[in-house]
Design a protein around this motif. Structure first.
Motif, short mmCIF file in Angstrom:
data_model
loop_
_atom_site.label_atom_id
_atom_site.label_comp_id
_atom_site.label_asym_id
_atom_site.label_seq_id
_atom_site.Cartn_x
_atom_site.Cartn_y
_atom_site.Cartn_z
N GLY A 258 -13.79 8.57 43.70
CA GLY A 258 -13.32 9.21 44.92
C GLY A 258 -11.97 9.88 44.70
O GLY A 258 -11.35 9.76 43.64
N THR A 295 -19.15 4.67 46.47
CA THR A 295 -17.87 5.31 46.16
C THR A 295 -17.11 5.68 47.43
O THR A 295 -15.87 5.56 47.48
CB THR A 295 -18.11 6.57 45.31
N ASN A 299 -13.43 4.12 47.91
CA ASN A 299 -12.34 5.08 47.99
C ASN A 299 -11.44 4.81 49.19
O ASN A 299 -10.23 5.05 49.14
CB ASN A 299 -12.92 6.50 48.08
#
Length: 327
Positions: A258, A295, A299
């Motif tokens: 990310g 992700t 993130n």
């Protein structure tokens, strides 16, 4: 949607920010690892940190994953052991508010606490006093626990009881659940390599970061992924700033990391990644989409201290996740 139950060490996290690696050395802790400590050492560390402020939040690796899944709207359950003390009530109330179907057994030992030390680079180091969590036993796991569920998610930190994990896995498989395991920490994998070697052939989805994958296979990340995929139906290896990759048979996918503006705290990053991956997997998404959703969650959690995100952040996450799954 398919239902997911988590099993793990039910803990409350005490989060401390420390200004250098030397602070960890003074506490006798190995940076980036998880060290199990007894009551006496827990008291010693508490005394050493008496002048530092700590943030309290719910913790435990599998618990973090289930909490994140519940925030996404997935039907979830959680199995573990606490004490009827202030920390235990805090934990139970927090998960009840999320609508998680909890099966929390009670013990006279205090609820476990993970003292979590965050260095300026965002890395976290744990000194974990398991308390009541360590007293969860194989006989506590009954077949009815898995009624209505499609996935069992287990944290690798639970390896203090091999019999417990093996009974849960065997009963879950007999009930038709997919078994999912996160390898938890490289030092846990190193110490318990032979046990994981027996366990992974009965595992459907395995999650590991690069260090954990290497600790188990002695191979670099991509080769470790292939090796794990020969053992489990789905293998996932996270490679930090390089993103994450997964393999299931001949199907291989890889996504970039990310774009978080800053890494504040990596606590629960892997737990949130697993939540996103499983949420997408339970909705029959592609391997690539599962990685992408994982992700998205990882993130966001690395941008805050602790294991919780604000409501407005969850609204943004759900919008982004929906877009991935509809693509």
């Amino acid at each position: 949607m398919k239902q997911i139950i988590g099993m793990g060490n039910v803990l409350v996290d005490a989060l401390y920010k420390v200004d250098s690696d030397s602070a960890l050395a003074a506490l006798g802790l190995q940076k980036g690892g998880m060290t199990l400590i007894d009551g006496a050492r827990f008291a010693t560390i508490a005394t050493q940190m008496a002048d530092a402020s700590a943030k309290r939040t719910t913790g435990g690796s599998a618990c973090n994953t289930i909490q994140a899944l519940a925030r996404l709207g997935a039907p979830t359950g959680l199995f573990g052991k606490v004490c009827d003390d202030d920390n235990g009530r805090f934990f139970a109330d927090s998960f009840a508010a999320l609508g998680v179907r909890t099966a929390l057994l009670r013990d006279a030992q205090p609820t476990g606490v993970a003292s979590t030390f965050i260095t300026p680079d965002g890395q976290r180091t744990f000194a974990t006093h398991l308390g009541a969590a360590a007293l969860l036993e194989a006989d506590d796991v009954q077949p009815a626990l898995f009624d209505g569920y499609s996935y069992l998610y287990i944290e690798g930190y639970l390896v203090q009881s091999h019999a417990l994990i093996e009974r849960a896995v065997d009963l879950a498989r007999a009930a038709g659940l997919m078994v999912c395991i996160d390898l938890a920490s490289y030092n846990v994998v190193e110490a318990e390599h032979d046990f994981f070697a027996r366990l992974l052939p009965k595992t459907d989805i395995v999650f590991a970061n690069e260090e954990e994958a290497h600790a188990f296979t002695a191979l670099p990340a991509e080769e470790a992924l292939d090796a794990l995929a020969r053992i489990c139906r789905v293998a996932v290896v996270k490679v930090g700033k390089e993103g994450a990759m997964a393999r299931s048979g001949a199907d291989v996918a890889r996504v970039p990391a990310g774009n978080a503006p800053a890494v504040v705290d990596t606590t629960a990053a892997g737990d949130y990644f697993a939540a996103g991956f499983l949420y997408a997997h339970a909705r029959n998404a592609s391997l690539e989409a599962c990685l992408q959703v994982g992700t998205v969650l990882a993130n966001q959690i690395i941008q805050v201290v602790g294991t919780k995100l604000a409501d407005n952040v969850w609204a943004e996450i759900k919008t982004e996740v929906d877009a991935v799954l509809k693509a």
